[in-house]
Design a protein around this motif. Structure first.
Motif, PDB file in Angstrom:
ATOM      1  N   VAL A 226       1.266  -1.365  -0.062  1.00 23.17           N
ATOM      2  CA  VAL A 226      -0.176  -0.101  -0.199  1.00 23.17           C
ATOM      3  C   VAL A 226       0.523   1.482  -0.061  1.00 23.17           C
ATOM      4  O   VAL A 226       0.326   2.235  -0.666  1.00 23.17           O
ATOM      5  CB  VAL A 226      -1.377  -0.309   1.108  1.00 23.17           C
ATOM      6  CG1 VAL A 226      -1.574   1.649   1.201  1.00 23.17           C
ATOM      7  CG2 VAL A 226      -2.029  -1.092   1.072  1.00 23.17           C
ATOM      8  N   LEU A 227       1.665   1.196   0.578  1.00 21.25           N
ATOM      9  CA  LEU A 227       3.131   2.668   0.716  1.00 21.25           C
ATOM     10  C   LEU A 227       3.771   2.767  -0.427  1.00 21.25           C
ATOM     11  O   LEU A 227       3.657   3.196  -1.164  1.00 21.25           O
ATOM     12  CB  LEU A 227       4.126   2.220   2.146  1.00 21.25           C
ATOM     13  CG  LEU A 227       3.433   2.361   3.500  1.00 21.25           C
ATOM     14  CD1 LEU A 227       4.391   1.826   4.174  1.00 21.25           C
ATOM     15  CD2 LEU A 227       2.957   3.056   3.180  1.00 21.25           C
ATOM     16  N   LYS A 228       3.200   1.442  -1.216  1.00 21.24           N
ATOM     17  CA  LYS A 228       4.261   1.526  -2.366  1.00 21.24           C
ATOM     18  C   LYS A 228       3.479   2.250  -2.438  1.00 21.24           C
ATOM     19  O   LYS A 228       3.895   3.070  -4.615  1.00 21.24           O
ATOM     20  CB  LYS A 228       5.274   0.268  -3.503  1.00 21.24           C
ATOM     21  CG  LYS A 228       5.724   0.186  -3.946  1.00 21.24           C
ATOM     22  CD  LYS A 228       5.988  -1.219  -4.262  1.00 21.24           C
ATOM     23  CE  LYS A 228       7.639  -1.039  -5.686  1.00 21.24           C
ATOM     24  NZ  LYS A 228       6.144  -2.050  -6.801  1.00 21.24           N
ATOM     25  N   ALA A 229       2.181   2.013  -3.121  1.00 23.04           N
ATOM     26  CA  ALA A 229       1.272   2.359  -4.231  1.00 23.04           C
ATOM     27  C   ALA A 229       1.250   3.896  -3.739  1.00 23.04           C
ATOM     28  O   ALA A 229       0.889   4.070  -4.827  1.00 23.04           O
ATOM     29  CB  ALA A 229      -0.282   1.679  -3.940  1.00 23.04           C
ATOM     30  N   GLY A 230       1.370   4.105  -2.782  1.00 23.03           N
ATOM     31  CA  GLY A 230       1.574   5.817  -2.867  1.00 23.03           C
ATOM     32  C   GLY A 230       2.797   6.089  -3.150  1.00 23.03           C
ATOM     33  O   GLY A 230       3.108   7.793  -2.691  1.00 23.03           O
ATOM     34  N   GLY A 231       3.409   5.899  -3.896  1.00 27.09           N
ATOM     35  CA  GLY A 231       4.543   6.669  -4.398  1.00 27.09           C
ATOM     36  C   GLY A 231       5.963   6.132  -3.622  1.00 27.09           C
ATOM     37  O   GLY A 231       6.437   6.533  -4.088  1.00 27.09           O
ATOM     38  N   ALA A 232       5.856   5.163  -2.347  1.00 24.87           N
ATOM     39  CA  ALA A 232       7.322   5.348  -1.669  1.00 24.87           C
ATOM     40  C   ALA A 232       8.521   4.096  -2.099  1.00 24.87           C
ATOM     41  O   ALA A 232       7.869   3.160  -3.395  1.00 24.87           O
ATOM     42  CB  ALA A 232       6.487   4.459  -0.441  1.00 24.87           C
ATOM     43  N   GLN A 233       8.971   4.199  -1.657  1.00 25.46           N
ATOM     44  CA  GLN A 233      10.153   3.245  -2.205  1.00 25.46           C
ATOM     45  C   GLN A 233      10.712   2.665  -1.536  1.00 25.46           C
ATOM     46  O   GLN A 233      10.565   3.504  -0.073  1.00 25.46           O
ATOM     47  CB  GLN A 233      11.824   4.376  -2.398  1.00 25.46           C
ATOM     48  CG  GLN A 233      11.936   5.220  -3.483  1.00 25.46           C
ATOM     49  CD  GLN A 233      13.180   5.509  -3.615  1.00 25.46           C
ATOM     50  OE1 GLN A 233      13.101   6.184  -3.055  1.00 25.46           O
ATOM     51  NE2 GLN A 233      14.009   5.321  -4.872  1.00 25.46           N
ATOM     52  N   VAL A 234      10.690   1.348  -0.667  1.00 21.22           N
ATOM     53  CA  VAL A 234       9.779   0.517   0.779  1.00 21.22           C
ATOM     54  C   VAL A 234      10.639  -0.025   0.539  1.00 21.22           C
ATOM     55  O   VAL A 234      11.447  -1.192  -0.181  1.00 21.22           O
ATOM     56  CB  VAL A 234       8.666  -0.264   0.378  1.00 21.22           C
ATOM     57  CG1 VAL A 234       8.397  -0.716   1.983  1.00 21.22           C
ATOM     58  CG2 VAL A 234       7.540   1.138   0.633  1.00 21.22           C
ATOM     59  N   SER A 235      11.898  -0.690   2.128  1.00 27.17           N
ATOM     60  CA  SER A 235      12.789  -1.188   2.663  1.00 27.17           C
ATOM     61  C   SER A 235      12.409  -2.093   3.328  1.00 27.17           C
ATOM     62  O   SER A 235      11.206  -1.453   4.258  1.00 27.17           O
ATOM     63  CB  SER A 235      13.573  -0.737   3.261  1.00 27.17           C
ATOM     64  OG  SER A 235      14.676  -0.206   1.761  1.00 27.17           O
ATOM     65  N   ILE A 236      11.621  -2.758   4.318  1.00 24.24           N
ATOM     66  CA  ILE A 236      11.882  -4.131   4.841  1.00 24.24           C
ATOM     67  C   ILE A 236      12.370  -4.671   5.626  1.00 24.24           C
ATOM     68  O   ILE A 236      12.866  -5.525   4.721  1.00 24.24           O
ATOM     69  CB  ILE A 236       9.995  -4.539   4.814  1.00 24.24           C
ATOM     70  CG1 ILE A 236       9.363  -5.199   5.086  1.00 24.24           C
ATOM     71  CG2 ILE A 236      10.305  -5.648   2.798  1.00 24.24           C
ATOM     72  CD1 ILE A 236       8.057  -5.602   4.629  1.00 24.24           C
ATOM     73  N   ALA A 237      11.722  -5.165   6.697  1.00 22.92           N
ATOM     74  CA  ALA A 237      13.153  -6.308   7.937  1.00 22.92           C
ATOM     75  C   ALA A 237      11.736  -6.924   8.311  1.00 22.92           C
ATOM     76  O   ALA A 237      10.853  -5.733   9.144  1.00 22.92           O
ATOM     77  CB  ALA A 237      14.150  -5.911   8.121  1.00 22.92           C
ATOM     78  N   GLY A 238      11.801  -8.061   8.313  1.00 24.06           N
ATOM     79  CA  GLY A 238      11.122  -8.861   9.743  1.00 24.06           C
ATOM     80  C   GLY A 238      11.689  -8.468  11.342  1.00 24.06           C
ATOM     81  O   GLY A 238      12.392  -7.792  11.829  1.00 24.06           O
ATOM     82  N   SER A 239      10.300  -8.026  12.427  1.00 25.97           N
ATOM     83  CA  SER A 239      10.798  -7.601  13.830  1.00 25.97           C
ATOM     84  C   SER A 239      11.060  -9.079  14.707  1.00 25.97           C
ATOM     85  O   SER A 239      11.628  -8.608  16.100  1.00 25.97           O
ATOM     86  CB  SER A 239       9.795  -6.984  13.994  1.00 25.97           C
ATOM     87  OG  SER A 239       8.699  -6.877  14.554  1.00 25.97           O
ATOM     88  N   ASN A 240      11.001  -9.832  14.111  1.00 23.57           N
ATOM     89  CA  ASN A 240      10.694 -10.897  14.893  1.00 23.57           C
ATOM     90  C   ASN A 240      12.053 -12.566  13.969  1.00 23.57           C
ATOM     91  O   ASN A 240      11.490 -12.528  13.163  1.00 23.57           O
ATOM     92  CB  ASN A 240      10.059 -11.267  15.678  1.00 23.57           C
ATOM     93  CG  ASN A 240      10.269 -12.227  16.550  1.00 23.57           C
ATOM     94  OD1 ASN A 240      10.597 -13.475  16.012  1.00 23.57           O
ATOM     95  ND2 ASN A 240       9.596 -12.216  17.864  1.00 23.57           N
ATOM     96  N   PRO A 241      12.961 -12.712  15.022  1.00 20.62           N
ATOM     97  CA  PRO A 241      14.069 -13.876  13.368  1.00 20.62           C
ATOM     98  C   PRO A 241      12.840 -14.979  13.119  1.00 20.62           C
ATOM     99  O   PRO A 241      13.362 -15.286  12.921  1.00 20.62           O
ATOM    100  CB  PRO A 241      15.165 -13.812  14.971  1.00 20.62           C
ATOM    101  CG  PRO A 241      15.178 -13.085  15.273  1.00 20.62           C
ATOM    102  CD  PRO A 241      13.608 -12.754  15.697  1.00 20.62           C
ATOM    103  N   LEU A 242      12.100 -15.791  14.255  1.00 18.03           N
ATOM    104  CA  LEU A 242      11.136 -16.779  13.747  1.00 18.03           C
ATOM    105  C   LEU A 242       9.310 -16.150  13.767  1.00 18.03           C
ATOM    106  O   LEU A 242       8.882 -17.135  12.860  1.00 18.03           O
ATOM    107  CB  LEU A 242      10.649 -17.390  15.449  1.00 18.03           C
ATOM    108  CG  LEU A 242      12.436 -18.211  16.092  1.00 18.03           C
ATOM    109  CD1 LEU A 242      11.717 -18.711  17.386  1.00 18.03           C
ATOM    110  CD2 LEU A 242      12.326 -18.613  14.797  1.00 18.03           C
ATOM    111  N   SER A 243       9.172 -14.772  13.783  1.00 16.29           N
ATOM    112  CA  SER A 243       7.773 -14.814  12.426  1.00 16.29           C
ATOM    113  C   SER A 243       8.490 -14.374  10.675  1.00 16.29           C
ATOM    114  O   SER A 243       6.960 -13.971  10.558  1.00 16.29           O
ATOM    115  CB  SER A 243       7.477 -13.353  12.853  1.00 16.29           C
ATOM    116  OG  SER A 243       8.133 -11.875  13.024  1.00 16.29           O
TER     117      SER A 243
END
Length: 418
Positions: free
Chosen positions: A63-80
Motif C-alpha cells: 500500500v505504501l509502495k502504491a502511494g509512491g514510496a520506495q519501501v525497504s522492509i525487514a522482519g521484527s522477529n527472527p521466528l515470525s
C-alpha cells in the motif's frame, strides 16, 4: 532492481497467494490504497518498515509502495518472518532483508541493511530500528523525518528516550490509538495467542488453569478468550488498579509464586523481563506449559530453565521439553518468543486492517507535518482514529447516528437552560 536478502526467491508464488488472500479481507487498507494511488503522497520518499514479516505486513508495504514510496522492509522477529512472503515482496520490487530463524547476528545485519537504504520515515515494531538509529547509525538519523511505533513495548522505549532528551525525530505512538489497542491488542492478541498455543500443542483449554501475567489490553484479551473456552483464569499484576480490574472482570488476581503452583498454562504479556524464573519453576506442576506474548524473549527466563534441567529436547515443532533435575518436565513454546507469531500467523487480517490503516495514515501525517513536529512522541490524531473507524464500519455495512445541529449545540453548551 530491488535489493534483497531472502532465503529463497523461488518461494515467491506461494507468498503472493498469501498476500492476495489477506488483501481480500483488509477493506480499510484497500480504500486507503485507492486514495494513495491517486494522490501519490510518498513520491520520492524512502519508508523503512520493520514489522513481523508475514502477509498482512507485506500488504501494508505494498500500500505504501502504491502511494509512491520506495519501501525497504525487514522482519521484527527472527521466528515470525515467512520466507515465501519475503520472496514475493522482493519480486514485487521492494528491498527486503529477512529470513526465518535468523541468528542474532543475521537479524541485526538485516536491520542494518534496511537502515543503510537511508529511510525518510520508519515504521517500527518494538523499537529495534529506532535503537539502531540512535546508536550505530546516528549519521542516518538526521535524514529521518519521523516515524510510527506499533507496540506497547516500543512506545515504552520511545517515551523513556524522550524523557532522557535523546529522541532524534518525532514518533507517532500508533499502539496508543483507540483503533489499535481496543481491537488489535485485545481481540487480535486474544485470538492469535490461543490459536498459536492450540495448534502448537494440540491440547484442550477447557478445564485447565491458565495464568496470564499482565492485565493490559493484550492480557485482557488473552484472559477473556481463555475464560470463553472454559479455562479457570488467574491473573498476576504489579499495578493495583489493573489487579482490581481483573478481579471485577471475574478473574483471580494472585501473587505469581502462588499462581505458579496452580497453573497448567502460563502466558506472559508484560513487556518486562524475568516474569517467570527459577523460583517459579521450582514449584510448577509437572507438565506445565510456558509461553510468551510480550515482545521480547526475556519474560520467561530461559537461562534459569537451562540451569535447572538435566537436558532438553524438541518434542513437537515449536515445543521444547525441559527435564528438571527432580524429574518434572516443563515445556516452553516458540523459544519464549511471541507465541502468536513464532508459532502462528499473528493477528487475523480483519484486525490488522485497522492497525495497518493507522500506520499508513500516520506515516502520511508525519510526512505532511514533519516541519511542525518536535522531537517528541505524539498520539495519533483523533481525525485519523475516527477515519479508520468510519471506514471499518462502512466495510461492515454498519450505520451509526449523527448528531443534529440542535444536539450539537446542546452538548457543547455549558448552560443547559438556554
Amino acid at each position: 532492481m530491488p535489493d534483497y536478502i531472502v532465503r529463497d526467491i523461488n518461494l515467491a508464488p506461494s507468498g503472493r497467494l498469501k498476500i492476495d488472500w489477506v488483501r481480500q479481507h483488509m477493506p480499510v487498507l484497500n480504500a486507503i490504497r485507492e486514495e494513495f494511488e491517486a494522490t501519490q503522497p510518498f513520491q520520492g520518499i524512502r519508508v523503512a518498515v520493520c514489522i513481523h514479516l508475514e502477509a498482512k505486513t507485506a500488504y501494508l508495504a505494498e500500500v505504501l509502495k502504491a502511494g509512491g514510496a520506495q519501501v525497504s522492509i525487514a522482519g521484527s522477529n527472527p521466528l515470525s518472518t515467512q520466507d515465501d512472503v519475503a520472496a514475493a515482496l522482493a519480486v514485487a520490487g521492494l528491498n527486503v532483508y529477512s529470513w526465518y530463524n535468523a541468528t542474532d547476528e543475521e537479524y541485526k545485519d538485516h536491520l542494518l541493511n534496511m537502515i543503510d537504504d537511508g529511510p525518510d520515515i520508519v515504521i517500527d515494531d518494538g523499537g529495534d530500528v529506532v535503537q539502531l538509529l540512535h546508536t550505530e547509525r546516528t549519521d542516518l538519523a538526521e535524514k529521518v523525518l519521523g516515524g510510527c511505533e506499533e507496540t506497547t513495548t516500543g512506545v515504552l522505549r520511545l517515551r523513556a528516550l524522550e524523557r532522557q532528551g535523546g529522541l532524534k525525530f518525532p514518533m507517532i505512538a500508533v499502539n496508543d490509538a483507540y483503533c489499535k489497542y481496543l481491537f488489535d491488542n485485545r481481540y487480535g492478541t486474544g485470538e492469535s495467542v490461543w490459536s498459536g498455543i492450540m495448534r502448537t500443542t494440540n491440547l484442550i483449554c477447557a478445564g485447565k488453569t491458565v495464568v496470564v501475567a499482565g492485565y493490559g489490553w493484550c492480557g485482557k484479551g488473552i484472559a477473556m478468550r481463555a475464560k470463553g473456552m472454559g479455562a479457570k483464569v488467574i491473573v498476576t499484576e504489579v499495578d493495583p488498579v489493573k489487579a482490581i480490574e481483573a478481579y471485577m472482570d471475574g478473574f483471580h488476581p494472585m501473587h505469581s509464586l502462588e499462581a505458579a503452583k496452580l497453573g497448567d498454562i502460563f502466558i506472559t504479556v508484560t513487556g518486562c523481563k524475568d516474569v517467570f524464573s527459577g523460583k517459579h519453576y521450582q514449584v510448577m506442576k509437572d507438565g506445565a506449559i510456558l509461553c510468551n506474548a510480550g515482545h521480547f524473549d526475556v519474560e520467561v527466563n530461559k537461562p534459569d530453565l537451562e540451569a535447572m534441567s538435566t537436558g532438553h529436547r524438541t518434542v513437537r515443532k515449536d515445543i521444547v521439553e525441559y527435564a528438571l533435575k527432580d524429574g518434572r518436565k516443563l515445556y516452553l513454546l516458540a523459544e519464549g518468543r511471541l507465541v502468536n507469531l513464532a508459532a502462528g500467523d499473528g493477528h487475523p487480517a480483519e484486525i490488522m486492517d485497522m492497525s495497518f490503516a493507522l500506520q499508513a495514515l500516520s506515516a502520511r501525517y508525519v510526512l505532511e507535518k514533519s516541519k511542525e513536529l518536535g522531537k517528541k512522541v505524539y498520539v495519533v490524531p483523533k481525525e485519523i482514529d475516527d477515519r479508520v473507524a468510519t471506514l471499518k464500519l462502512k466495510s461492515l455495512g454498519v450505520a451509526m447516528d449523527v448528531l443534529t445541529p440542535e444536539q450539537e449545540a446542546y452538548i457543547n453548551n455549558w448552560n443547559h437552560n438556554t
